[in-house]
Scaffold this motif. Structure first.
Motif, PDB file in Angstrom:
ATOM      1  N   THR A 127      -8.710  12.315   3.952  1.00  0.00           N
ATOM      2  CA  THR A 127      -9.515  13.315   4.648  1.00  0.00           C
ATOM      3  C   THR A 127      -9.329  14.702   4.032  1.00  0.00           C
ATOM      4  O   THR A 127     -10.289  15.449   3.833  1.00  0.00           O
ATOM      5  CB  THR A 127      -9.139  13.357   6.144  1.00  0.00           C
ATOM      6  OG1 THR A 127      -9.402  12.071   6.702  1.00  0.00           O
ATOM      7  CG2 THR A 127      -9.943  14.401   6.892  1.00  0.00           C
ATOM      8  N   MET A 128      -8.084  15.042   3.721  1.00  0.00           N
ATOM      9  CA  MET A 128      -7.783  16.378   3.204  1.00  0.00           C
ATOM     10  C   MET A 128      -8.176  16.555   1.737  1.00  0.00           C
ATOM     11  O   MET A 128      -8.675  17.605   1.352  1.00  0.00           O
ATOM     12  CB  MET A 128      -6.287  16.669   3.363  1.00  0.00           C
ATOM     13  CG  MET A 128      -5.855  16.798   4.809  1.00  0.00           C
ATOM     14  SD  MET A 128      -4.065  16.904   4.997  1.00  0.00           S
ATOM     15  CE  MET A 128      -3.718  18.413   4.124  1.00  0.00           C
ATOM     16  N   LEU A 129      -7.947  15.523   0.919  1.00  0.00           N
ATOM     17  CA  LEU A 129      -8.130  15.651  -0.526  1.00  0.00           C
ATOM     18  C   LEU A 129      -9.479  15.166  -1.038  1.00  0.00           C
ATOM     19  O   LEU A 129      -9.933  15.597  -2.084  1.00  0.00           O
ATOM     20  CB  LEU A 129      -7.027  14.880  -1.265  1.00  0.00           C
ATOM     21  CG  LEU A 129      -5.595  15.339  -1.012  1.00  0.00           C
ATOM     22  CD1 LEU A 129      -4.623  14.381  -1.673  1.00  0.00           C
ATOM     23  CD2 LEU A 129      -5.387  16.755  -1.501  1.00  0.00           C
ATOM     24  N   GLY A 130     -10.072  14.217  -0.336  1.00  0.00           N
ATOM     25  CA  GLY A 130     -11.288  13.588  -0.834  1.00  0.00           C
ATOM     26  C   GLY A 130     -10.929  12.418  -1.740  1.00  0.00           C
ATOM     27  O   GLY A 130      -9.789  12.265  -2.181  1.00  0.00           O
ATOM     28  N   ARG A 131     -11.902  11.619  -2.016  1.00  0.00           N
ATOM     29  CA  ARG A 131     -11.679  10.372  -2.752  1.00  0.00           C
ATOM     30  C   ARG A 131     -11.126  10.592  -4.159  1.00  0.00           C
ATOM     31  O   ARG A 131     -10.149   9.969  -4.563  1.00  0.00           O
ATOM     32  CB  ARG A 131     -12.993   9.603  -2.810  1.00  0.00           C
ATOM     33  CG  ARG A 131     -12.892   8.278  -3.467  1.00  0.00           C
ATOM     34  CD  ARG A 131     -14.227   7.580  -3.459  1.00  0.00           C
ATOM     35  NE  ARG A 131     -14.078   6.227  -3.968  1.00  0.00           N
ATOM     36  CZ  ARG A 131     -14.971   5.293  -3.812  1.00  0.00           C
ATOM     37  NH1 ARG A 131     -16.080   5.567  -3.158  1.00  0.00           N
ATOM     38  NH2 ARG A 131     -14.775   4.103  -4.295  1.00  0.00           N
ATOM     39  N   GLU A 132     -11.759  11.476  -4.931  1.00  0.00           N
ATOM     40  CA  GLU A 132     -11.365  11.661  -6.329  1.00  0.00           C
ATOM     41  C   GLU A 132      -9.957  12.247  -6.444  1.00  0.00           C
ATOM     42  O   GLU A 132      -9.151  11.781  -7.243  1.00  0.00           O
ATOM     43  CB  GLU A 132     -12.364  12.552  -7.076  1.00  0.00           C
ATOM     44  CG  GLU A 132     -13.730  11.905  -7.278  1.00  0.00           C
ATOM     45  CD  GLU A 132     -14.607  11.986  -6.034  1.00  0.00           C
ATOM     46  OE1 GLU A 132     -14.338  12.838  -5.148  1.00  0.00           O
ATOM     47  OE2 GLU A 132     -15.537  11.178  -5.910  1.00  0.00           O
ATOM     48  N   ASN A 133      -9.661  13.279  -5.656  1.00  0.00           N
ATOM     49  CA  ASN A 133      -8.334  13.902  -5.715  1.00  0.00           C
ATOM     50  C   ASN A 133      -7.243  12.952  -5.236  1.00  0.00           C
ATOM     51  O   ASN A 133      -6.145  12.930  -5.798  1.00  0.00           O
ATOM     52  CB  ASN A 133      -8.298  15.195  -4.903  1.00  0.00           C
ATOM     53  CG  ASN A 133      -9.123  16.287  -5.539  1.00  0.00           C
ATOM     54  OD1 ASN A 133      -9.312  16.315  -6.754  1.00  0.00           O
ATOM     55  ND2 ASN A 133      -9.644  17.183  -4.729  1.00  0.00           N
ATOM     56  N   LEU A 134      -7.534  12.169  -4.199  1.00  0.00           N
ATOM     57  CA  LEU A 134      -6.550  11.212  -3.725  1.00  0.00           C
ATOM     58  C   LEU A 134      -6.287  10.155  -4.794  1.00  0.00           C
ATOM     59  O   LEU A 134      -5.137   9.788  -5.040  1.00  0.00           O
ATOM     60  CB  LEU A 134      -7.005  10.546  -2.429  1.00  0.00           C
ATOM     61  CG  LEU A 134      -6.051   9.492  -1.876  1.00  0.00           C
ATOM     62  CD1 LEU A 134      -4.697  10.094  -1.545  1.00  0.00           C
ATOM     63  CD2 LEU A 134      -6.649   8.828  -0.646  1.00  0.00           C
ATOM     64  N   ALA A 135      -7.344   9.677  -5.444  1.00  0.00           N
ATOM     65  CA  ALA A 135      -7.177   8.683  -6.512  1.00  0.00           C
ATOM     66  C   ALA A 135      -6.315   9.249  -7.639  1.00  0.00           C
ATOM     67  O   ALA A 135      -5.430   8.559  -8.167  1.00  0.00           O
ATOM     68  CB  ALA A 135      -8.537   8.249  -7.056  1.00  0.00           C
ATOM     69  N   PHE A 136      -6.527  10.500  -7.997  1.00  0.00           N
ATOM     70  CA  PHE A 136      -5.723  11.142  -9.033  1.00  0.00           C
ATOM     71  C   PHE A 136      -4.257  11.211  -8.603  1.00  0.00           C
ATOM     72  O   PHE A 136      -3.352  10.875  -9.372  1.00  0.00           O
ATOM     73  CB  PHE A 136      -6.250  12.545  -9.342  1.00  0.00           C
ATOM     74  CG  PHE A 136      -5.384  13.310 -10.293  1.00  0.00           C
ATOM     75  CD1 PHE A 136      -5.436  13.035 -11.658  1.00  0.00           C
ATOM     76  CD2 PHE A 136      -4.504  14.272  -9.835  1.00  0.00           C
ATOM     77  CE1 PHE A 136      -4.623  13.728 -12.542  1.00  0.00           C
ATOM     78  CE2 PHE A 136      -3.693  14.971 -10.703  1.00  0.00           C
ATOM     79  CZ  PHE A 136      -3.754  14.694 -12.070  1.00  0.00           C
ATOM     80  N   CYS A 137      -4.019  11.650  -7.374  1.00  0.00           N
ATOM     81  CA  CYS A 137      -2.647  11.757  -6.871  1.00  0.00           C
ATOM     82  C   CYS A 137      -1.958  10.395  -6.829  1.00  0.00           C
ATOM     83  O   CYS A 137      -0.786  10.268  -7.198  1.00  0.00           O
ATOM     84  CB  CYS A 137      -2.630  12.384  -5.478  1.00  0.00           C
ATOM     85  SG  CYS A 137      -3.062  14.128  -5.474  1.00  0.00           S
ATOM     86  N   MET A 138      -2.687   9.387  -6.382  1.00  0.00           N
ATOM     87  CA  MET A 138      -2.108   8.042  -6.315  1.00  0.00           C
ATOM     88  C   MET A 138      -1.784   7.519  -7.710  1.00  0.00           C
ATOM     89  O   MET A 138      -0.733   6.912  -7.923  1.00  0.00           O
ATOM     90  CB  MET A 138      -3.061   7.081  -5.586  1.00  0.00           C
ATOM     91  CG  MET A 138      -3.262   7.424  -4.119  1.00  0.00           C
ATOM     92  SD  MET A 138      -1.743   7.372  -3.145  1.00  0.00           S
ATOM     93  CE  MET A 138      -1.451   5.624  -3.103  1.00  0.00           C
TER      94      MET A 138
END
Length: 123
Positions: free
Chosen positions: A84-95
């Motif tokens: 919710t906070m990061l969005g799909r693309e940013n979360l994928a990058f972080c993961m």
């Protein structure tokens, strides 16, 4: 298709069953209710959505059979909040960035546990 009837039924289901994280929401019961409402009101959904719901039902069933106290929604809170906070693309990058670090930490923990066990089992 009775989309309005479906919407009312799902809203009522969520109001009755979905009380938020940490409240013991039975994800399987909620998803089964959604599937029942879809069938009852003859609402068609994309095949990918239906497959995702069935897969979640399977995951929830396996998890609860392995550990009845495990709650899929509660355990997913951090990931869903991050999404919710990061969005799909940013979360994928972080993961992708964190996966090797998490893997290394798990391996180190297993190594230390093995080391501890072998220390205590001296012949």
């Amino acid at each position: 298709a009775d989309v309005e009837g479906f919407t009312r039924e799902v809203k009522s289901l969520f109001e009755a069953k979905c009380r938020g994280y940490g409240t013991g929401v039975d994800v399987g019961e909620v998803l089964q209710g959604v599937l029942d409402a879809l069938r009852k009101h003859r609402v068609r959904v994309d095949g990918n959505y239906a497959t995702s719901v069935v897969n979640l039902l399977c995951i929830e069933g396996v998890a609860s059979s392995l550990d009845p106290s495990y709650n899929l929604l509660d355990e997913s809170e951090a990931l869903l909040t991050a999404h919710t906070m990061l969005g799909r693309e940013n979360l994928a990058f972080c993961m992708a960035f964190m996966a090797p670090i998490i893997s290394t930490a798990r391996n180190m923990r297993a190594f230390l546990q093995d080391l501890s066990v072998s220390k205590h089992s001296v012949i």
